[in-house]
Structures are given as structure tokens and as C-alpha cells.
Design an enzyme around this catalytic site. Structure first.
Site, PDB file in Angstrom:
ATOM      1  N   THR A  27       0.895  -1.250  -0.062  1.00 26.56           N
ATOM      2  CA  THR A  27       0.112   0.009  -0.012  1.00 26.56           C
ATOM      3  C   THR A  27       0.942   1.192  -0.039  1.00 26.56           C
ATOM      4  O   THR A  27       2.111   1.186   0.135  1.00 26.56           O
ATOM      5  CB  THR A  27      -0.893   0.096   1.231  1.00 26.56           C
ATOM      6  OG1 THR A  27       0.035   0.139   2.412  1.00 26.56           O
ATOM      7  CG2 THR A  27      -1.781  -1.082   1.521  1.00 26.56           C
ATOM      8  N   VAL A  82       7.814  -2.322   7.130  1.00 25.78           N
ATOM      9  CA  VAL A  82       7.514  -0.921   7.158  1.00 25.78           C
ATOM     10  C   VAL A  82       8.116  -0.324   5.781  1.00 25.78           C
ATOM     11  O   VAL A  82       9.185  -0.611   5.493  1.00 25.78           O
ATOM     12  CB  VAL A  82       8.258  -0.392   8.484  1.00 25.78           C
ATOM     13  CG1 VAL A  82       8.219   1.179   8.389  1.00 25.78           C
ATOM     14  CG2 VAL A  82       7.497  -0.707   9.553  1.00 25.78           C
ATOM     15  N   LYS A  83       7.440   0.410   5.273  1.00 26.91           N
ATOM     16  CA  LYS A  83       7.679   1.075   4.013  1.00 26.91           C
ATOM     17  C   LYS A  83       8.476   2.359   4.254  1.00 26.91           C
ATOM     18  O   LYS A  83       7.696   3.127   4.916  1.00 26.91           O
ATOM     19  CB  LYS A  83       6.517   1.274   2.878  1.00 26.91           C
ATOM     20  CG  LYS A  83       6.768   0.742   1.525  1.00 26.91           C
ATOM     21  CD  LYS A  83       5.551   1.098   0.870  1.00 26.91           C
ATOM     22  CE  LYS A  83       5.527   0.454  -0.536  1.00 26.91           C
ATOM     23  NZ  LYS A  83       4.329   1.044  -1.135  1.00 26.91           N
ATOM     24  N   VAL A  84       9.813   2.491   3.881  1.00 24.19           N
ATOM     25  CA  VAL A  84      10.354   3.948   4.173  1.00 24.19           C
ATOM     26  C   VAL A  84      10.834   4.510   2.858  1.00 24.19           C
ATOM     27  O   VAL A  84      11.042   3.649   1.911  1.00 24.19           O
ATOM     28  CB  VAL A  84      11.246   3.856   5.343  1.00 24.19           C
ATOM     29  CG1 VAL A  84      10.959   3.372   6.619  1.00 24.19           C
ATOM     30  CG2 VAL A  84      12.677   3.173   4.487  1.00 24.19           C
TER      31      VAL A  84
END
Ligand code: E4P
Length: 217
Positions: A27, A82-84
């Protein structure tokens, strides 16, 4: 090759999940915005529905806040990655979160050098955006080829997650190159399922079957 769905739409996720096709979900804030619902509710629903990796993106831009936000996102489920973003603070947060056993997907990758730095920062996934490169006249798939070659040279554990996919041919090309993951908008996965000869063939089989039934009466 793993197939992730690139959406925050719960109905679409349920549809493909029920077909057993999904290895995970990605997402981003824009996809959540499109749904117009409470983002926390959507993210929690997705994380509980799918057992594979679910990428949820931080919106903080400073290291300390990214780590705090990323840790909170990971609390939504053990499968949360976790998207960074690919920024200096993002890479620092990637190192810290990864050291705390929180897997990280470094997003908005547009060059091989960015992918190398993300891998060296401990990322589980790097997300090169091939469609957006194609849009500006670059060859997005060439970037995938280069990253896979470099990661192979040095045995990096980081997986190449091909993002910003626009059509089924992108998927075939990514698979031929041996990319680890493709993340697909629902409409691309729908197109992969379809072939006109399948529809024509099925129609003809069913019609012949009906004729056979009639002839037996
Ligand atoms: C990946 O994680 C991103 O959400 C996505 O693939 C971006 O695709 P777009 O360029 O179609 O927005």
C-alpha cells in the site's frame, strides 16, 4: 516469483485472496487516500486478512519519527513490513528498524545505486518503480536487470520488488529476469487471468456438451 497486490481496496484484496493468488500486499498513502476511509482501519483489516507480507508506509520524513511510526505500524501485525522512502533519514530508519527485527521495504527507488544503498541498510525489499521510469522515457525493466545482476554479484539477501507495474508484459519480463516479487494493481492481475481463446474455447466446450445431452434424450 511472489505476487503482491498493490492496493488498499479491501474488496479487491478479498477477491484475489479467496482465489489463493496473493503472497502479500503493498500500500502507499495515495492508495489509502483513494479509498476515502479511516486508514488505520484499512491497514489493520489488510494485515489481518493476508498472512503474507503487508507493506505499510510511514509518512514521517525525519529519522526519529520514522522509527516511531514504523514501530507502531509493525504493531498492527507480525506480517507488517514498514515502507520507508529512499532518503537519508529513510535509510537510517531502515537500519534501526531492521536491527530491531522489523522488516523494511525501501520505496521510491529509481536507480541501481539507490537499490545498493537500501540493501546495505538492511532492507528486506527494494521497490524500483518501473512504470514511472517508462513514463519519462527511461527503460524501467533495464533497472531491474541491473539491480538483480548487482545483488547476485554480492549475494545480497534483499529482494527486488518490482513496483509501478502498468501491464501484464511487465510481469512476464520481470519473471524472465528472475525478480523476486511483482506488485500488481488489481486491473493488471485481472488482465493476466484473461485470454480470448480461453473464453472462446470454454463457450464451444459447453455448447457441444449441451448438444451431446440433447442427442442422448
Ligand atoms: C509500490 O509499492 C507502489 O505502491 C506502486 O507500485 C506505485 O505505482 P504507481 O507508479 O502506479 O503509483
Amino acid at each position: 516469483m511472489k505476487i503482491f497486490l498493490d492496493t488498499a481496496n479491501i474488496d479487491e484484496i478479498r477477491r484475489f485472496h479467496n482465489m489463493g493468488l496473493l503472497d502479500g500486499i503493498t500500500t502507499n498513502p495515495s492508495l489509502l487516500f483513494r479509498e476515502g476511509q479511516n486508514p488505520d482501519y484499512i491497514m489493520e483489516e489488510i494485515a489481518s486478512m493476508v498472512s503474507g507480507d503487508v507493506s505499510l508506509e510511514v509518512v514521517a520524513t525525519k529519522y526519529e519519527e520514522m522509527v516511531r511510526e514504523g514501530t507502531e505500524l509493525h504493531d498492527k501485525g507480525n506480517n507488517v513490513v514498514v515502507k520507508v522512502p529512499m532518503t537519508p533519514d529513510g535509510l537510517r530508519a531502515c537500519r534501526t528498524l531492521s536491527s530491531n527485527n522489523i522488516p523494511v521495504n525501501v520505496t521510491l527507488i529509481f536507480s541501481a545505486n539507490q537499490a545498493v544503498l537500501a540493501a546495505k541498510s538492511g532492507a528486506k525489499y527494494v521497490s524500483p518503480f518501473i512504470g514511472r521510469l517508462d513514463d519519462i522515457g527511461h527503460d524501467g525493466m533495464d533497472l531491474i536487470r541491473t539491480i538483480l545482476e548487482i545483488f547476485g554479484n554480492y549475494d545480497f539477501d534483499t529482494q527486488v520488488l518490482v513496483a509501478s507495474i502498468r501491464h501484464p508484459l511487465h510481469v512476464v519480463e520481470a519473471a524472465r529476469l528472475g525478480a523476486h516479487v511483482v506488485t500488481l494493481p488489481p486491473q493488471v492481475l485481472d488482465k493476466m487471468l484473461k485470454h480470448p481463446l480461453t473464453d472462446i474455447g470454454l463457450k464451444s466446450f459447453l455448447s457441444d456438451w449441451r448438444l451431446l445431452q440433447k442427442s442422448q434424450k
